[in-house]
Design a protein around this motif. Structure first.
Motif, short mmCIF file in Angstrom:
data_model
loop_
_atom_site.label_atom_id
_atom_site.label_comp_id
_atom_site.label_asym_id
_atom_site.label_seq_id
_atom_site.Cartn_x
_atom_site.Cartn_y
_atom_site.Cartn_z
N TYR A 106 0.84 -1.19 0.00
CA TYR A 106 0.00 0.00 0.00
C TYR A 106 0.88 1.24 0.00
O TYR A 106 2.05 1.22 0.39
N ASN A 107 0.29 2.31 -0.43
CA ASN A 107 1.00 3.58 -0.47
C ASN A 107 -0.01 4.68 -0.21
O ASN A 107 -1.09 4.70 -0.82
N VAL A 108 0.31 5.58 0.70
CA VAL A 108 -0.55 6.70 1.02
C VAL A 108 0.05 7.94 0.36
O VAL A 108 1.22 8.27 0.60
N CYS A 109 -0.71 8.58 -0.47
CA CYS A 109 -0.18 9.73 -1.20
C CYS A 109 -1.21 10.84 -1.26
O CYS A 109 -2.41 10.60 -1.15
N ASN A 110 -0.72 12.04 -1.42
CA ASN A 110 -1.59 13.21 -1.55
C ASN A 110 -2.12 13.29 -2.98
O ASN A 110 -1.47 12.85 -3.94
N ILE A 111 -3.27 13.88 -3.12
CA ILE A 111 -3.88 13.99 -4.43
C ILE A 111 -3.02 14.80 -5.39
O ILE A 111 -3.02 14.57 -6.60
N GLU A 112 -2.24 15.75 -4.79
CA GLU A 112 -1.39 16.57 -5.64
C GLU A 112 -0.32 15.73 -6.32
O GLU A 112 0.11 16.00 -7.44
N GLU A 113 0.11 14.66 -5.63
CA GLU A 113 1.14 13.81 -6.20
C GLU A 113 0.63 13.03 -7.40
O GLU A 113 1.40 12.56 -8.22
N LEU A 114 -0.69 12.87 -7.43
CA LEU A 114 -1.27 12.09 -8.53
C LEU A 114 -1.68 12.96 -9.70
O LEU A 114 -2.16 12.46 -10.71
N ALA A 115 -1.52 14.26 -9.55
CA ALA A 115 -1.96 15.16 -10.62
C ALA A 115 -1.14 14.91 -11.87
O ALA A 115 0.08 14.73 -11.83
N LEU A 116 -1.81 14.89 -12.98
CA LEU A 116 -1.15 14.67 -14.25
C LEU A 116 -0.45 15.95 -14.69
O LEU A 116 -0.92 17.05 -14.43
N PRO A 117 0.66 15.81 -15.36
CA PRO A 117 1.35 17.00 -15.87
C PRO A 117 0.48 17.71 -16.89
O PRO A 117 -0.33 17.10 -17.58
N GLU A 118 0.66 18.99 -16.96
CA GLU A 118 -0.13 19.78 -17.90
C GLU A 118 0.23 19.40 -19.33
O GLU A 118 1.41 19.28 -19.69
N ILE A 119 -0.78 19.18 -20.10
CA ILE A 119 -0.58 18.78 -21.49
C ILE A 119 -0.63 20.03 -22.36
O ILE A 119 -1.62 20.77 -22.36
#
Length: 354
Positions: A106-119
């Motif tokens: 398991y891994n606990v992460c912030n939503i910001e870490e999952l944000a996709l790079p701007e295309i």
């Protein structure tokens, strides 16, 4: 209660099936927001109160996530998980199993870490002229409806009638002929009655006594009263005393009402009148009254009940029909047709075509 339990059981089966479809790895996201953590804390409190007996909690679950959290709470890794997601509480005393297996990570992460790079927007692609041309052709295309009013299946009788009545052969569908309520048999209905008689009659019985054989067929339901009344026993007797019947009696084999259906384009027919039929891309069906096999090959016989026509007129009218019969039989039986003949009921005469 039983219905609710069955429904929950089915939901759990679906969850199990979904989780076990993974070939290598399965990724599951569980939300740890404020609202979600409130629900997790409530489940944890209930789990402690019930001494980790979670049967009732399973029944009361509100989502698949509830079941997954309950499974985590029963695992030895949950204290560490609880700490990482902000559920630090000494009241948690789960009698979790001391499992050392690595069923999951398991891994606990912030939503910001999952944000996709701007295309970044790319330059628009250049128009593909070939695709544009294909799409334009599709839009501008028109359905070829030239065959929508053409019958896909024609009978040989229809073809013969069209040849006789029209200067130019017409394959279009004809309007249906509606019942008029008139009980008197038409010429076509009279012909049908005669053909029905020859189809089902016992040749030996008809030759000996046509009247008795006609009554027998009526009693069996092959002929109705009007049809039986139009059968002329003298005309029937004339057939069974003819030279044609003697040839049929001496034949190796005899088959009545031979049905066929062939593709029009497969028939080997010559002559301008058959050209449009062969291009119609349809089927031709027909019923041959009688075929008998002589020493030389097969002979086709067709009964005709037309009135007021001479033998030559009958020959001219029905030669095309028998030519189609011949081509169809040679195609389907792969045997040589050596004879074509009409038998006129009215003239009491065999008319040789081939």
């Amino acid at each position: 209660a039983e219905s609710e339990n069955d429904s929950r059981s089915e939901e759990m089966r679906l969850l199990y099936v979904g989780m076990t479809r993974a070939k290598q790895q399965l990724f599951i996201n569980l939300s740890c927001g404020e609202k979600s953590l409130k629900r997790v804390r409530s489940l944890a409190d209930s789990c402690v109160i019930n001494g980790s007996i979670i049967r009732s909690l399973v029944r009361e679950a509100k989502s698949n996530a509830d079941w997954l959290w309950l499974c985590l709470m029963m695992h030895g890794s949950f204290p560490d998980i609880a700490k990482k997601i902000g559920l630090e509480d000494s009241s948690f005393g789960f009698p979790a199993s001391d499992t050392s297996d690595a069923l999951f990570t398991y891994n606990v992460c912030n939503i910001e870490e999952l944000a996709l790079p701007e295309i970044k927007a790319e330059e628009p692609a250049a128009p593909d002229t070939e695709i544009i041309e294909r799409i334009t052709d599709m839009i501008n295309s028109k359905y070829d409806d030239s065959l929508t009013d053409v019958s896909a299946k024609l009978s040989v009788t229809q073809i013969t009638r069209k040849f006789r009545d029209d200067e130019e052969f017409d394959l279009r569908l004809a309007r249906p002929r509606f019942i008029t309520g008139i009980n008197k048999l038409t010429g076509a209905e009279r012909g049908t009655a005669i053909h029905t008689f020859f189809q089902y009659c016992d040749f030996d019985g008809a030759a000996a006594d046509p009247v008795t054989e006609t009554k027998r067929l009526a009693e069996l339901g092959f002929l109705d009263k009007a049809q039986a009344d139009c059968i002329d026993p003298q005309k029937i007797a004339a057939f069974f005393t003819s030279g044609l019947y003697r040839k049929i009696s001496a034949a190796k084999s005899c088959q009545r009402e031979k049905k066929f259906m062939v593709a029009a384009a497969q028939l080997e027919l010559e002559g301008g009148i058959f050209e449009r039929i062969s291009r119609s891309d349809g089927m031709i069906k027909g019923i041959i009254d009688l075929i008998y096999e002589s020493d030389e090959g097969l002979v086709i016989v067709d009964y005709k009940s037309d009135r007021g026509l001479t033998a030559e007129e009958l020959r001219e009218r029905y030669t095309a029909q028998l030519q189609i019969y011949k081509a169809a039989m040679e195609l389907t039986t792969e045997k040589k047709i050596v004879g074509l003949a009409l038998y006129s009921i009215e003239l009491e005469q065999e008319i040789i075509i081939l």
